[in-house]
Design a protein around this motif. Structure first.
Motif, PDB file in Angstrom:
ATOM      1  N   GLY A  24       0.644  -1.132  -0.115  1.00 51.31           N
ATOM      2  CA  GLY A  24      -0.052   0.033  -0.092  1.00 51.31           C
ATOM      3  C   GLY A  24       0.668   1.374  -0.010  1.00 51.31           C
ATOM      4  N   HIS A  25       0.326   2.478  -0.627  1.00 56.81           N
ATOM      5  CA  HIS A  25       1.031   3.555  -0.643  1.00 56.81           C
ATOM      6  C   HIS A  25       0.060   4.483  -0.853  1.00 56.81           C
ATOM      7  CE1 HIS A  25       3.824   6.643  -1.724  1.00 56.81           C
ATOM      8  NE2 HIS A  25       3.121   7.296  -2.576  1.00 56.81           N
ATOM      9  N   VAL A  26       0.269   5.851   0.081  1.00 56.86           N
ATOM     10  CA  VAL A  26      -0.482   7.035   0.006  1.00 56.86           C
ATOM     11  C   VAL A  26       0.424   8.155   0.103  1.00 56.86           C
ATOM     12  CG1 VAL A  26      -1.232   6.856   2.426  1.00 56.86           C
ATOM     13  CG2 VAL A  26      -2.329   8.134   0.657  1.00 56.86           C
ATOM     14  N   SER A  27       0.249   9.082  -0.822  1.00 54.60           N
ATOM     15  CA  SER A  27       0.977  10.255  -0.641  1.00 54.60           C
ATOM     16  C   SER A  27       0.354  11.609  -1.197  1.00 54.60           C
ATOM     17  CB  SER A  27       2.442   9.913  -1.618  1.00 54.60           C
ATOM     18  OG  SER A  27       1.946  10.007  -2.732  1.00 54.60           O
ATOM     19  N   GLY A  28       0.907  12.622  -0.715  1.00 54.38           N
ATOM     20  CA  GLY A  28       0.209  13.934  -0.869  1.00 54.38           C
ATOM     21  C   GLY A  28       1.109  15.107  -1.456  1.00 54.38           C
ATOM     22  N   TYR A  29       0.448  15.899  -2.404  1.00 56.24           N
ATOM     23  CA  TYR A  29       1.336  17.045  -2.891  1.00 56.24           C
ATOM     24  C   TYR A  29       0.533  18.196  -2.832  1.00 56.24           C
ATOM     25  CZ  TYR A  29      -1.763  16.403  -7.164  1.00 56.24           C
ATOM     26  OH  TYR A  29      -2.770  16.222  -7.988  1.00 56.24           O
ATOM     27  N   SER A  30       0.735  19.205  -3.426  1.00 54.16           N
ATOM     28  CA  SER A  30       0.131  20.755  -3.334  1.00 54.16           C
ATOM     29  C   SER A  30      -1.250  20.739  -3.459  1.00 54.16           C
ATOM     30  CB  SER A  30       0.907  21.563  -3.884  1.00 54.16           C
ATOM     31  OG  SER A  30       0.903  21.332  -5.333  1.00 54.16           O
ATOM     32  N   LEU A  31      -1.797  19.848  -4.389  1.00 47.49           N
ATOM     33  CA  LEU A  31      -3.149  19.797  -4.991  1.00 47.49           C
ATOM     34  C   LEU A  31      -3.913  18.828  -4.692  1.00 47.49           C
ATOM     35  CD1 LEU A  31      -2.613  21.544  -8.427  1.00 47.49           C
ATOM     36  CD2 LEU A  31      -3.489  22.886  -6.278  1.00 47.49           C
ATOM     37  N   GLY A  32      -3.468  17.692  -3.931  1.00 58.53           N
ATOM     38  CA  GLY A  32      -4.216  16.382  -3.698  1.00 58.53           C
ATOM     39  C   GLY A  32      -3.254  15.257  -3.121  1.00 58.53           C
ATOM     40  N   GLN A  33      -3.764  14.187  -3.517  1.00 58.50           N
ATOM     41  CA  GLN A  33      -3.237  12.926  -2.924  1.00 58.50           C
ATOM     42  C   GLN A  33      -3.520  11.718  -3.874  1.00 58.50           C
ATOM     43  OE1 GLN A  33      -4.818  12.590   0.936  1.00 58.50           O
ATOM     44  NE2 GLN A  33      -5.903  10.750   0.446  1.00 58.50           N
ATOM     45  N   HIS A  34      -2.610  10.734  -3.871  1.00 61.69           N
ATOM     46  CA  HIS A  34      -2.611   9.504  -4.707  1.00 61.69           C
ATOM     47  C   HIS A  34      -2.541   8.481  -3.573  1.00 61.69           C
ATOM     48  CE1 HIS A  34      -0.846  11.405  -8.197  1.00 61.69           C
ATOM     49  NE2 HIS A  34      -0.182  11.929  -7.431  1.00 61.69           N
ATOM     50  N   PHE A  35      -3.383   7.284  -3.802  1.00 66.93           N
ATOM     51  CA  PHE A  35      -3.537   6.194  -3.156  1.00 66.93           C
ATOM     52  C   PHE A  35      -3.395   4.994  -4.315  1.00 66.93           C
ATOM     53  CE2 PHE A  35      -6.300   2.422  -2.218  1.00 66.93           C
ATOM     54  CZ  PHE A  35      -5.618   2.262  -0.678  1.00 66.93           C
ATOM     55  N   PHE A  36      -2.635   4.123  -3.598  1.00 67.13           N
ATOM     56  CA  PHE A  36      -2.329   2.644  -4.499  1.00 67.13           C
ATOM     57  C   PHE A  36      -2.352   1.614  -3.693  1.00 67.13           C
ATOM     58  CE2 PHE A  36       0.918  -0.582  -5.656  1.00 67.13           C
ATOM     59  CZ  PHE A  36       0.436  -0.865  -6.637  1.00 67.13           C
ATOM     60  N   ASN A  37      -3.095   0.482  -3.856  1.00 65.62           N
ATOM     61  CA  ASN A  37      -2.963  -0.646  -3.082  1.00 65.62           C
ATOM     62  C   ASN A  37      -2.942  -1.945  -3.739  1.00 65.62           C
ATOM     63  OD1 ASN A  37      -3.438  -1.851  -0.217  1.00 65.62           O
ATOM     64  ND2 ASN A  37      -4.733  -3.161  -1.659  1.00 65.62           N
ATOM     65  N   LEU A  38      -2.122  -2.652  -3.769  1.00 60.37           N
ATOM     66  CA  LEU A  38      -2.205  -4.218  -4.349  1.00 60.37           C
ATOM     67  C   LEU A  38      -2.099  -5.375  -3.488  1.00 60.37           C
ATOM     68  CD1 LEU A  38      -1.507  -5.897  -7.109  1.00 60.37           C
ATOM     69  CD2 LEU A  38       0.703  -5.567  -6.600  1.00 60.37           C
ATOM     70  N   ASP A  39      -3.416  -5.995  -3.672  1.00 62.72           N
ATOM     71  CA  ASP A  39      -3.541  -7.453  -2.852  1.00 62.72           C
ATOM     72  C   ASP A  39      -2.944  -8.594  -3.751  1.00 62.72           C
ATOM     73  OD1 ASP A  39      -4.070  -6.095  -0.547  1.00 62.72           O
ATOM     74  OD2 ASP A  39      -6.483  -6.571  -0.697  1.00 62.72           O
ATOM     75  N   VAL A  40      -2.314  -9.396  -3.162  1.00 61.06           N
ATOM     76  CA  VAL A  40      -2.164 -10.608  -3.826  1.00 61.06           C
ATOM     77  C   VAL A  40      -2.740 -11.775  -2.850  1.00 61.06           C
ATOM     78  CG1 VAL A  40      -0.391 -12.366  -4.530  1.00 61.06           C
ATOM     79  CG2 VAL A  40       0.204 -10.054  -4.917  1.00 61.06           C
ATOM     80  N   LEU A  41      -3.553 -12.425  -3.260  1.00 59.33           N
ATOM     81  CA  LEU A  41      -4.557 -13.328  -2.454  1.00 59.33           C
ATOM     82  C   LEU A  41      -4.081 -14.965  -2.895  1.00 59.33           C
ATOM     83  CD1 LEU A  41      -6.438 -10.960  -3.700  1.00 59.33           C
ATOM     84  CD2 LEU A  41      -7.823 -11.512  -1.484  1.00 59.33           C
ATOM     85  N   ARG A  42      -3.751 -15.490  -1.985  1.00 57.34           N
ATOM     86  CA  ARG A  42      -3.583 -17.034  -2.301  1.00 57.34           C
ATOM     87  C   ARG A  42      -4.523 -17.930  -1.524  1.00 57.34           C
ATOM     88  NH1 ARG A  42       0.388 -20.588  -3.985  1.00 57.34           N
ATOM     89  NH2 ARG A  42      -0.738 -22.473  -4.298  1.00 57.34           N
ATOM     90  N   SER A  43      -5.601 -18.549  -2.119  1.00 56.99           N
ATOM     91  CA  SER A  43      -6.568 -19.421  -1.624  1.00 56.99           C
ATOM     92  C   SER A  43      -5.859 -20.841  -1.513  1.00 56.99           C
ATOM     93  CB  SER A  43      -7.559 -19.595  -2.587  1.00 56.99           C
ATOM     94  OG  SER A  43      -8.293 -18.285  -2.669  1.00 56.99           O
ATOM     95  N   ASP A  44      -6.803 -21.655  -0.573  1.00 56.13           N
ATOM     96  CA  ASP A  44      -6.697 -22.879  -0.342  1.00 56.13           C
ATOM     97  C   ASP A  44      -7.139 -23.734  -1.203  1.00 56.13           C
ATOM     98  OD1 ASP A  44      -9.237 -23.146   0.455  1.00 56.13           O
ATOM     99  OD2 ASP A  44      -8.750 -23.783   2.454  1.00 56.13           O
TER     100      ASP A  44
END
Length: 286
Positions: A63-83
């Motif tokens: 996960g990553h979230v960051s801000g700059y002068s006019l807004g912000q970015h959000f990024f998330n990557l899930d890797v899910l392993r089932s049984d």
């Protein structure tokens, strides 16, 4: 080839949203703050539509979230392993899924250089986003979804954002019983809230975090059946173990969580469409 009005609307909506996402993603300025973390979740009571048994999942997260002068970015990557109860195609071992979310908030108060605060709301933002997934089951989901809409940012300790997004999804079905292999769902609405509220209890630093989502139906599914509205809640109560053990605040977080999902992916009337799963969460922030 003649396109009807609905097809033209869908195509125009896809082009518009894709242009917005690319434009805003390209508008990266110098970051004023950022938070990146690696996470792990585990639960034994997950479900999948059409799968009669509960599914254990090990989930790695970036996960990553960051801000700059006019807004912000959000990024998330899930890797899910089932049984094995949720097997990958042509195998008895568990499936693997990748799910990526990117969202950008443009703070309208910053853009217009005036305060848009009212009541408990400190800022109004324009949110655009994209969600992508792939899963190596026989069904072979390949979700692509674009989103745009307003977000209210509340003045609370930590953060609380509530968004109303207009969304468009297209996907894939690999099983022979599907009426169509590639599907364009109807545009639909997505009410989304995300929060992270720090507090202390008996001297223990805690953080209550998560998101809640309500999605309207999105028309017909792969089998020409009506989809249903969809509700998902994922939350956790995290202990700031890093602050307690080695004096490093917001670094190592551990705690219990819970996921609720009703009418998963808009499916209904079949096994596996409702999830009620206790979970364990670990996050390392840097």
């Amino acid at each position: 080839m003649t396109l009807n009005v609905q097809q033209l609307q869908k195509r125009s909506f896809k082009v518009l949203l894709a242009s917005l996402v690319l434009f805003l993603a390209a508008s990266v300025q110098a970051m004023t703050w950022s938070d990146t973390f690696i996470g792990y979740r585990y639960g034994t009571d997950f479900t999948e539509p059409g799968v009669p048994d509960k599914v254990k999942k090990n989930i790695l997260q970036l996960g990553h979230v960051s801000g700059y002068s006019l807004g912000q970015h959000f990024f998330n990557l899930d890797v899910l392993r089932s049984d094995h109860n949720d097997p990958k195609k042509d195998s008895h071992s568990g499936a693997t899924e990748g799910y990526l979310v990117y969202r950008h908030q443009l703070f309208l108060g910053k853009v217009f250089e005036r305060s848009l605060a009212f009541g408990p709301v400190k800022e109004v933002a324009l949110t655009t986003g994209i969600e992508l997934n792939y899963k190596n089951t026989e069904f072979a989901n390949r979700k692509r979804m674009l989103e745009v809409g307003p977000t209210l940012k509340f003045d609370v300790p930590g953060y609380l954002d509530v968004s109303l997004l207009y969304a468009y999804e297209w996907n894939h079905c690999g099983v022979s019983s599907c009426a169509t292999e590639n599907i364009d769902f109807d545009p639909h609405y997505l009410l989304h809230a995300v929060w992270g509220i720090p507090f202390q209890l008996g001297g223990v630093p805690l953080k209550f975090q998560g998101f809640a989502m309500y999605k309207t139906d999105k028309g017909k599914d792969y089998f020409k059946a009506d989809t249903s509205e969809e509700t998902q809640i994922r939350t956790s109560l995290m202990v700031d173990v890093g602050q307690l053990t080695f004096g490093s605040k917001n670094t190592l977080m551990i705690g219990p969580g819970y996921e609720y999902w009703r009418h998963k992916y808009g499916s209904h009337g079949k096994p596996g469409t409702h999830t009620s799963a206790p979970t364990l969460h670990v996050e390392w922030h840097f």
